[in-house]
Every structure is written in C-alpha cells, then in structure tokens.
Design a protein around this motif. Sequence first.
Motif, PDB file in Angstrom:
ATOM      1  N   LEU A  24      -8.762   4.950   6.626  1.00  0.00           N
ATOM      2  CA  LEU A  24      -9.867   5.533   7.391  1.00  0.00           C
ATOM      3  C   LEU A  24     -10.988   5.994   6.468  1.00  0.00           C
ATOM      4  O   LEU A  24     -12.138   5.605   6.632  1.00  0.00           O
ATOM      5  N   GLU A  25     -10.652   6.875   5.521  1.00  0.00           N
ATOM      6  CA  GLU A  25     -11.631   7.301   4.514  1.00  0.00           C
ATOM      7  C   GLU A  25     -10.910   7.823   3.268  1.00  0.00           C
ATOM      8  O   GLU A  25     -11.373   8.745   2.604  1.00  0.00           O
ATOM      9  N   ALA A  26      -9.777   7.202   2.973  1.00  0.00           N
ATOM     10  CA  ALA A  26      -9.016   7.492   1.750  1.00  0.00           C
ATOM     11  C   ALA A  26      -8.398   8.878   1.728  1.00  0.00           C
ATOM     12  O   ALA A  26      -8.091   9.400   0.684  1.00  0.00           O
ATOM     13  N   TRP A  27      -8.211   9.463   2.872  1.00  0.00           N
ATOM     14  CA  TRP A  27      -7.431  10.696   3.105  1.00  0.00           C
ATOM     15  C   TRP A  27      -7.609  11.741   2.017  1.00  0.00           C
ATOM     16  O   TRP A  27      -6.693  12.140   1.327  1.00  0.00           O
ATOM     17  N   ALA A  28      -8.823  12.304   1.952  1.00  0.00           N
ATOM     18  CA  ALA A  28      -9.084  13.356   0.958  1.00  0.00           C
ATOM     19  C   ALA A  28      -8.164  14.562   1.184  1.00  0.00           C
ATOM     20  O   ALA A  28      -7.465  14.996   0.271  1.00  0.00           O
ATOM     21  N   ILE A  29      -8.178  15.114   2.376  1.00  0.00           N
ATOM     22  CA  ILE A  29      -7.379  16.276   2.809  1.00  0.00           C
ATOM     23  C   ILE A  29      -7.339  17.397   1.775  1.00  0.00           C
ATOM     24  O   ILE A  29      -6.410  18.211   1.772  1.00  0.00           O
ATOM     25  N   ASN A  30      -8.334  17.432   0.891  1.00  0.00           N
ATOM     26  CA  ASN A  30      -8.366  18.413  -0.179  1.00  0.00           C
ATOM     27  C   ASN A  30      -9.762  18.415  -0.782  1.00  0.00           C
ATOM     28  O   ASN A  30     -10.136  17.461  -1.480  1.00  0.00           O
TER      29      ASN A  30
ATOM     30  N   LEU B 110       6.218  14.078   0.004  1.00  0.00           N
ATOM     31  CA  LEU B 110       6.449  13.032   1.004  1.00  0.00           C
ATOM     32  C   LEU B 110       5.520  13.200   2.203  1.00  0.00           C
ATOM     33  O   LEU B 110       5.098  12.211   2.811  1.00  0.00           O
ATOM     34  N   LEU B 111       5.191  14.445   2.545  1.00  0.00           N
ATOM     35  CA  LEU B 111       4.230  14.690   3.618  1.00  0.00           C
ATOM     36  C   LEU B 111       2.869  14.104   3.250  1.00  0.00           C
ATOM     37  O   LEU B 111       2.227  13.423   4.059  1.00  0.00           O
ATOM     38  N   VAL B 112       2.414  14.356   2.022  1.00  0.00           N
ATOM     39  CA  VAL B 112       1.144  13.788   1.554  1.00  0.00           C
ATOM     40  C   VAL B 112       1.209  12.264   1.583  1.00  0.00           C
ATOM     41  O   VAL B 112       0.271  11.591   2.044  1.00  0.00           O
ATOM     42  N   ALA B 113       2.314  11.703   1.114  1.00  0.00           N
ATOM     43  CA  ALA B 113       2.466  10.250   1.104  1.00  0.00           C
ATOM     44  C   ALA B 113       2.451   9.679   2.516  1.00  0.00           C
ATOM     45  O   ALA B 113       1.846   8.622   2.769  1.00  0.00           O
ATOM     46  N   SER B 114       3.078  10.354   3.447  1.00  0.00           N
ATOM     47  CA  SER B 114       3.122   9.877   4.827  1.00  0.00           C
ATOM     48  C   SER B 114       1.736   9.877   5.456  1.00  0.00           C
ATOM     49  O   SER B 114       1.364   8.942   6.174  1.00  0.00           O
ATOM     50  N   ILE B 115       0.971  10.932   5.180  1.00  0.00           N
ATOM     51  CA  ILE B 115      -0.397  10.990   5.704  1.00  0.00           C
ATOM     52  C   ILE B 115      -1.222   9.839   5.130  1.00  0.00           C
ATOM     53  O   ILE B 115      -1.974   9.172   5.849  1.00  0.00           O
ATOM     54  N   GLY B 116      -1.070   9.572   3.842  1.00  0.00           N
ATOM     55  CA  GLY B 116      -1.799   8.474   3.236  1.00  0.00           C
ATOM     56  C   GLY B 116      -1.382   7.122   3.780  1.00  0.00           C
ATOM     57  O   GLY B 116      -2.216   6.243   4.027  1.00  0.00           O
ATOM     58  N   ALA B 117      -0.084   6.940   4.006  1.00  0.00           N
ATOM     59  CA  ALA B 117       0.415   5.652   4.478  1.00  0.00           C
ATOM     60  C   ALA B 117      -0.042   5.343   5.893  1.00  0.00           C
ATOM     61  O   ALA B 117      -0.252   4.182   6.241  1.00  0.00           O
TER      62      ALA B 117
ATOM     63  N   TYR C 160       0.816  -1.210   0.000  1.00  0.00           N
ATOM     64  CA  TYR C 160       0.000   0.000   0.000  1.00  0.00           C
ATOM     65  C   TYR C 160       0.854   1.265   0.000  1.00  0.00           C
ATOM     66  O   TYR C 160       0.417   2.313  -0.493  1.00  0.00           O
ATOM     67  N   TRP C 161       2.064   1.168   0.529  1.00  0.00           N
ATOM     68  CA  TRP C 161       2.943   2.339   0.514  1.00  0.00           C
ATOM     69  C   TRP C 161       3.130   2.854  -0.911  1.00  0.00           C
ATOM     70  O   TRP C 161       3.285   4.051  -1.129  1.00  0.00           O
ATOM     71  N   GLY C 162       3.067   1.957  -1.889  1.00  0.00           N
ATOM     72  CA  GLY C 162       3.189   2.392  -3.276  1.00  0.00           C
ATOM     73  C   GLY C 162       2.088   3.339  -3.689  1.00  0.00           C
ATOM     74  O   GLY C 162       2.323   4.314  -4.400  1.00  0.00           O
ATOM     75  N   VAL C 163       0.847   3.071  -3.239  1.00  0.00           N
ATOM     76  CA  VAL C 163      -0.269   3.976  -3.529  1.00  0.00           C
ATOM     77  C   VAL C 163       0.001   5.350  -2.926  1.00  0.00           C
ATOM     78  O   VAL C 163      -0.171   6.388  -3.585  1.00  0.00           O
ATOM     79  N   SER C 164       0.452   5.361  -1.694  1.00  0.00           N
ATOM     80  CA  SER C 164       0.702   6.628  -1.000  1.00  0.00           C
ATOM     81  C   SER C 164       1.806   7.428  -1.667  1.00  0.00           C
ATOM     82  O   SER C 164       1.679   8.650  -1.856  1.00  0.00           O
ATOM     83  N   ILE C 165       2.876   6.747  -2.035  1.00  0.00           N
ATOM     84  CA  ILE C 165       4.004   7.471  -2.611  1.00  0.00           C
ATOM     85  C   ILE C 165       3.650   8.021  -3.981  1.00  0.00           C
ATOM     86  O   ILE C 165       4.100   9.118  -4.366  1.00  0.00           O
ATOM     87  N   VAL C 166       2.789   7.323  -4.747  1.00  0.00           N
ATOM     88  CA  VAL C 166       2.384   7.841  -6.053  1.00  0.00           C
ATOM     89  C   VAL C 166       1.517   9.083  -5.888  1.00  0.00           C
ATOM     90  O   VAL C 166       1.681  10.070  -6.627  1.00  0.00           O
ATOM     91  N   TRP C 167       0.588   9.077  -4.930  1.00  0.00           N
ATOM     92  CA  TRP C 167      -0.182  10.296  -4.655  1.00  0.00           C
ATOM     93  C   TRP C 167       0.751  11.452  -4.297  1.00  0.00           C
ATOM     94  O   TRP C 167       0.590  12.581  -4.772  1.00  0.00           O
ATOM     95  N   GLY C 168       1.733  11.161  -3.440  1.00  0.00           N
ATOM     96  CA  GLY C 168       2.665  12.216  -3.047  1.00  0.00           C
ATOM     97  C   GLY C 168       3.480  12.732  -4.213  1.00  0.00           C
ATOM     98  O   GLY C 168       3.689  13.940  -4.358  1.00  0.00           O
TER      99      GLY C 168
END
Length: 270
Positions: free
Chosen positions: A198-204, A186-193, A44-52
């Motif tokens: 919880l709810e796919a971390w919209a934060i936007n 990386l901050l965005v990726a860390s929040i996602g990871a 799953y970290w891959g999903v987070s890092i791609v968003w970041g």
Amino acid sequence: MLKNRQFLGELISECIAVMIIVLIGDSVAAMYTLYDPSPYKLSYWGVSIVWGLGVTIAIYVTGSVSGTHANPAVSVALALYRGFPWRKVPAYCAAQVLGGILGAALVYTLYQPVIDHYNQLHGLTRADGGAAGVFFTHPGEFITPFHAFMDETILTALLVGGIFAITCEYNTVAPQANSSALIIGLLVASIGACSGYLEAWAINPARDFGPRLFCFLTGWGGSALPSPGNFWWVPIIGPLAGGVIGAGCYQFLIRPFIPRQGSPVIPPVP
C-alpha cells in the motif's frame, strides 16, 4: 545525577533501537529494490520477516534500558494510557528520529555504489527519487496520500493495540517473559506481509522521517522533503493517530474485562 544519567541511557537506548531497525529493514529494502533479479521479488514474506526480526533484535538489545518504544506512536500512547512521563516524550521522539538518521547513514554506507549504479542503469537521479524506496515510504499503485493516511492510521492502531495486549500484565494468554519481543516482531512482519504494498507500511514516524531527513541532506532533496504530493506528513500523523486509537481500543474495550488474579484467601487461624 543518577536520574540524569539514567535518562541519558534511555535516550541512547531509543536511538540505538531505531538505528538497528532501520539498518536491518532498509538493508532488506535495498536488496529488494536495487537487484535484478532480487532474491525477494517472488518471496515478499522474506522482506516482512526481516523487518520484524529487526524489531525483535532491537528489543533484545535495548529493552532492559528504555523498554524499547522505538516509535513515537508507542511513546505517545504509553504516556496517554500507561503513565509514561509526558516530559520524556519529546526527547524520546527526538532520539528515535536520530536513530533513523544514523540507521539510514549506515545503509547508505553499505549500498552507496549499488544505489548509484541502479540510478545510472535506469536513467534516474536522486533528485528524481531514484532508489528512494530503499530509505522511506511512498504511496503504492492507486493509493492517494489521503488514503495512505487512513491506511497508516489503521495499521498503526493494530500495531500499538497489539503491543498493549502483548505487554499487559493481566493478559495471561500473552507470551510471558522474554518471548514477547519475538511476538511483537511477528506482529510487525504480519502487518508488512498483508499491507506492505500500500505504502510500505511505515507505522512508525521515526522509521520514515529519520531516513527521509538523511536523504534530503544527501542529494534526494525535494523527492524526500516535501516529497511528491507532499506525502511526508502522512507517515508521521497517521501513525501517531493510529497509536492513540489502537491503544485506546485495548485499554477501554479489552483490558477492563480481563479477569484479575485475586489474592489467595487465607483461612483464619483456629
């Protein structure tokens, strides 16, 4: 005339920034959701890092024009605490939402046959919310809309507070020059990871509402808006509140205590 042209450029820049983020981010969500086995299910970290990285790329593409807010929560916080003109905020937010719509349209263009196959295979329809997770957020297991609102407030406070710290002119520990874009990603990726389930971390708000509006118009209907449990407002109000709180915490609890570099003392001429 030049001011109007510059403002138009800023709006185009904000639109393109969110379009890039949604195109990259929702595409990786499609890879995660629509394929079995998914290449990301056990990583799953891959999903987070791609968003970041989507955020980082958007900043590098558009930052020199508009500063790449790419998020209504950031625009509101900058207007409240750092002198960004309030008169620009509504237009920036509208451009950001439009970017979300365009990004979702591009993802749909890429994945439409796969979306239809996925829904057919699982006996779902768009009206049932089939494959909706590709485009917009919804509560995860055991998460109520109210709890999701608190989550989004806290996570966006971390995001915007972090952005304020990374871009503070007095913070000599923060990355300098062009490297700040990578750290924000990386901050965005860390929040996602750490919280994406919880709810796919919209934060936007624009990243969620733009694709949600696109889906409402292309067959998902009530599963997009107002969505089950009237969840649609949570990824809007939560991030807006969180951005104000997080930026305020940095502005009042951290920034006043950062040492300022004083001007060098020039000895008097003898």
